[in-house]
Motif scaffolding. Sequence first.
Motif, PDB file in Angstrom:
ATOM      1  N   THR A 218       0.832  -1.208   0.000  1.00  0.00           N
ATOM      2  CA  THR A 218       0.000   0.000   0.000  1.00  0.00           C
ATOM      3  C   THR A 218       0.861   1.250   0.000  1.00  0.00           C
ATOM      4  N   MET A 219       1.895   1.270   0.827  1.00  0.00           N
ATOM      5  CA  MET A 219       2.770   2.442   0.888  1.00  0.00           C
ATOM      6  C   MET A 219       3.570   2.616  -0.408  1.00  0.00           C
ATOM      7  N   ASN A 220       3.984   1.514  -1.006  1.00  0.00           N
ATOM      8  CA  ASN A 220       4.714   1.613  -2.268  1.00  0.00           C
ATOM      9  C   ASN A 220       3.825   2.096  -3.397  1.00  0.00           C
ATOM     10  N   GLU A 221       2.550   1.683  -3.385  1.00  0.00           N
ATOM     11  CA  GLU A 221       1.620   2.161  -4.410  1.00  0.00           C
ATOM     12  C   GLU A 221       1.392   3.658  -4.291  1.00  0.00           C
ATOM     13  N   ARG A 222       1.468   4.176  -3.085  1.00  0.00           N
ATOM     14  CA  ARG A 222       1.326   5.628  -2.860  1.00  0.00           C
ATOM     15  C   ARG A 222       2.656   6.351  -3.011  1.00  0.00           C
ATOM     16  N   GLU A 223       3.735   5.589  -3.352  1.00  0.00           N
ATOM     17  CA  GLU A 223       5.077   6.134  -3.556  1.00  0.00           C
ATOM     18  C   GLU A 223       5.633   6.770  -2.289  1.00  0.00           C
ATOM     19  N   GLU A 224       5.262   6.213  -1.140  1.00  0.00           N
ATOM     20  CA  GLU A 224       5.867   6.628   0.129  1.00  0.00           C
ATOM     21  C   GLU A 224       7.177   5.867   0.294  1.00  0.00           C
ATOM     22  N   LEU A 225       8.226   6.566   0.718  1.00  0.00           N
ATOM     23  CA  LEU A 225       9.548   5.966   0.824  1.00  0.00           C
ATOM     24  C   LEU A 225      10.031   5.993   2.263  1.00  0.00           C
ATOM     25  N   THR A 226      11.041   5.180   2.538  1.00  0.00           N
ATOM     26  CA  THR A 226      11.678   5.213   3.850  1.00  0.00           C
ATOM     27  C   THR A 226      12.506   6.482   3.972  1.00  0.00           C
ATOM     28  N   SER A 227      13.065   6.698   5.151  1.00  0.00           N
ATOM     29  CA  SER A 227      13.874   7.907   5.370  1.00  0.00           C
ATOM     30  C   SER A 227      15.126   7.917   4.505  1.00  0.00           C
ATOM     31  N   TYR A 228      15.509   6.756   3.944  1.00  0.00           N
ATOM     32  CA  TYR A 228      16.675   6.679   3.060  1.00  0.00           C
ATOM     33  C   TYR A 228      16.275   6.575   1.588  1.00  0.00           C
ATOM     34  N   GLY A 229      15.003   6.820   1.310  1.00  0.00           N
ATOM     35  CA  GLY A 229      14.552   6.828  -0.070  1.00  0.00           C
ATOM     36  C   GLY A 229      14.334   5.460  -0.679  1.00  0.00           C
ATOM     37  N   HIS A 230      14.204   4.419   0.142  1.00  0.00           N
ATOM     38  CA  HIS A 230      13.995   3.063  -0.354  1.00  0.00           C
ATOM     39  C   HIS A 230      12.518   2.704  -0.316  1.00  0.00           C
ATOM     40  N   ARG A 231      12.165   1.654  -1.055  1.00  0.00           N
ATOM     41  CA  ARG A 231      10.804   1.143  -1.027  1.00  0.00           C
ATOM     42  C   ARG A 231      10.584   0.326   0.247  1.00  0.00           C
ATOM     43  N   TRP A 232       9.326   0.250   0.642  1.00  0.00           N
ATOM     44  CA  TRP A 232       8.978  -0.484   1.852  1.00  0.00           C
ATOM     45  C   TRP A 232       8.872  -1.982   1.575  1.00  0.00           C
ATOM     46  N   ASP A 233       9.174  -2.792   2.582  1.00  0.00           N
ATOM     47  CA  ASP A 233       8.862  -4.214   2.546  1.00  0.00           C
ATOM     48  C   ASP A 233       8.471  -4.635   3.965  1.00  0.00           C
ATOM     49  N   SER A 234       8.061  -5.878   4.095  1.00  0.00           N
ATOM     50  CA  SER A 234       7.538  -6.353   5.372  1.00  0.00           C
ATOM     51  C   SER A 234       8.567  -6.235   6.491  1.00  0.00           C
ATOM     52  N   SER A 235       9.815  -6.603   6.222  1.00  0.00           N
ATOM     53  CA  SER A 235      10.838  -6.576   7.271  1.00  0.00           C
ATOM     54  C   SER A 235      11.126  -5.158   7.741  1.00  0.00           C
ATOM     55  N   LYS A 236      11.108  -4.177   6.840  1.00  0.00           N
ATOM     56  CA  LYS A 236      11.364  -2.787   7.236  1.00  0.00           C
ATOM     57  C   LYS A 236      10.274  -2.286   8.172  1.00  0.00           C
ATOM     58  N   ILE A 237       9.033  -2.660   7.905  1.00  0.00           N
ATOM     59  CA  ILE A 237       7.925  -2.237   8.763  1.00  0.00           C
ATOM     60  C   ILE A 237       8.047  -2.885  10.131  1.00  0.00           C
ATOM     61  N   CYS A 238       8.356  -4.167  10.169  1.00  0.00           N
ATOM     62  CA  CYS A 238       8.481  -4.866  11.456  1.00  0.00           C
ATOM     63  C   CYS A 238       9.630  -4.304  12.292  1.00  0.00           C
ATOM     64  N   ARG A 239      10.721  -3.881  11.629  1.00  0.00           N
ATOM     65  CA  ARG A 239      11.860  -3.333  12.380  1.00  0.00           C
ATOM     66  C   ARG A 239      11.519  -2.008  13.053  1.00  0.00           C
ATOM     67  N   LEU A 240      10.528  -1.280  12.529  1.00  0.00           N
ATOM     68  CA  LEU A 240      10.152  -0.010  13.142  1.00  0.00           C
ATOM     69  C   LEU A 240       9.654  -0.203  14.574  1.00  0.00           C
ATOM     70  N   PHE A 241       9.088  -1.375  14.859  1.00  0.00           N
ATOM     71  CA  PHE A 241       8.534  -1.612  16.183  1.00  0.00           C
ATOM     72  C   PHE A 241       9.607  -2.003  17.197  1.00  0.00           C
ATOM     73  N   LYS A 242      10.856  -2.145  16.763  1.00  0.00           N
ATOM     74  CA  LYS A 242      11.956  -2.405  17.690  1.00  0.00           C
ATOM     75  C   LYS A 242      12.532  -1.105  18.239  1.00  0.00           C
ATOM     76  N   LEU A 243      12.079   0.033  17.700  1.00  0.00           N
ATOM     77  CA  LEU A 243      12.600   1.333  18.103  1.00  0.00           C
ATOM     78  C   LEU A 243      11.713   1.935  19.182  1.00  0.00           C
ATOM     79  N   VAL A 244      12.341   2.584  20.156  1.00  0.00           N
ATOM     80  CA  VAL A 244      11.590   3.137  21.283  1.00  0.00           C
ATOM     81  C   VAL A 244      11.431   4.647  21.182  1.00  0.00           C
TER      82      VAL A 244
END
Length: 562
Positions: A218-244
């Motif tokens: 969904t985020m890639n279809e809307r052309e939303e990128l990560t803070s480093y300009g990369h496309r989203w995938d499942s692992s990147k989203i899951c890693r966000l929840f390891k940050l406090v």
Amino acid sequence: MEKDFEKTAAIYVRKSSDGDKREGENMSLAAQKTECENWAKANGFKVVEQYAEALGTSVSSYSNKTAKVLNKALDEMGTKYHTLIVHELSRMTRKSSFSSENVEMINKVVEAGGRLVSLCGMLDTDDLDDMGGRIKLLLGLEFAAEESQKISTRVKRGKAEAARRNQWQGGRIPFGLERAIDEHGSSYLVRNEHQCQIFDEMCDLLLEGMSSHRVAQTMNEREELTSYGHRWDSSKICRLFKLVHWVGHRSFKGELIKDGNGDPVMCDWGQLLDPAKFYAAKQEVTSRGTARRAAAQDRTAKNKAGNSLLSGITFCGGCGSRMIRSDRTKTQTRANGQRKSYRYHRLECKKCEAGVVDADIIDQHVVESALNHLAQLDPASEMMTEVARVWLHQYDVGTIHMRGKLEGEAAQIDDRKNELLELFTDGLINKDQFKDKTTKLDGKLLTIEAEMASMPPYEVDITPLLDLISCSDGESLTGKGSAWAAVELHRQRKILNCIIDEITIDVWDGPKRTGAKANLPNRTTITFNKDTKAIEKSLRADLPTAPQRPIASVKSPFKVTA
């Protein structure tokens, strides 16, 4: 001609700092160059070469970089020029007098027959023949090394002060934050509204039941990128929840950074997301990952040859031997010529060729019979107690322990609030102090309660196990969506060992090709455990090999049990 060469000189300059704010030892390259040229002119030297080290090159003992331009200048001494002029000794080295690099540098100068001069004193190789000159050189090298230690101490002190003030010290900027610069040129982190809004929407989609893979799409279809300009995938989203940082805290190597009182440091950017929503979404992602791993392990266990749900308690009615599971692969050829392979499982007796049955059918029949038997028992019976104990263990013990720890911290905060109220009532603290301290405690309590809301309770509801019909949601008692299907394989086996003493499957006296599936429920005799033996029998699942039944109980190979 030789005297003219002795009056040739080269200038070496170096600067490791980016700015020109400081003077003295950290003078700019242009200032160093001017000083060296003036000294050369005053002493009758002709400057024929200039050497400038790349900006940022350090000669400290804490750096692995090498002064390549300095080494080049020393190698060319005696051929292109005679005397190398440097503004300050520390421009060339900040290592101790015993350093091999310094010894090598002096040897190069001596071997080339040249001269090395530092304008700020402490070094002139023409004076090395005199003891005073050599002592002066050793002192200069030690002072230069001491300067390196002073710089290191200042840097560490600055970083420690920045950490104390909760300031950003560089590094990777987490998603949801961005860099800002104050009027003094210092960098700090602030909230990135757009990225926070994206993550907030991700949490909503995950809580609504959408998979992390679909959220990334969904985020890639809307052309939303990560803070480093990369496309989203499942692992990147899951890693966000390891940050406090989403709840306003900081961490280092996976551990929360705490203040002197042992409380988590609250960052200047505050809470980027509602803690209740963050921990709920985190729990959802974690539970999905746990379920996927458990399902993968379960599939592996079930596909492992000889690893049957009914291992050790199933016997052949023909010869009395224990039946074991074997996995087979069958290939079918369709009318269009395509070949398809599939695996099937069976229980077989190695001593009796007639003792071969379909394992899936037997498993389903035995499990349904065992669960229906369990549902008819007194909830206070030993068998029900043992099954409940096994059922309880499917909950994460670490999570339950963490919940207890959080409840203890919440109780301490409540006690502290009551103490503050008493102090305020007695007039020992004023209203502003009471309000400030209680507000901080309420913030900590809110974070703890939000995290506790995402954890399972202590009490384990075994009603789905007892209310067998309603828990299956219209499916079979052991099918997908049932309470039984959610239990891991080794726990299923332990429960069945607690309920069932042994299973006997009579041989089929009809056509051999139909014997594996024909009339299996009626050919199966299930002997249930006595309530007093339930706990003892459940331990059989933990043994590597179940005990063999005595051969004396062998039945006729032609007897069919109705």
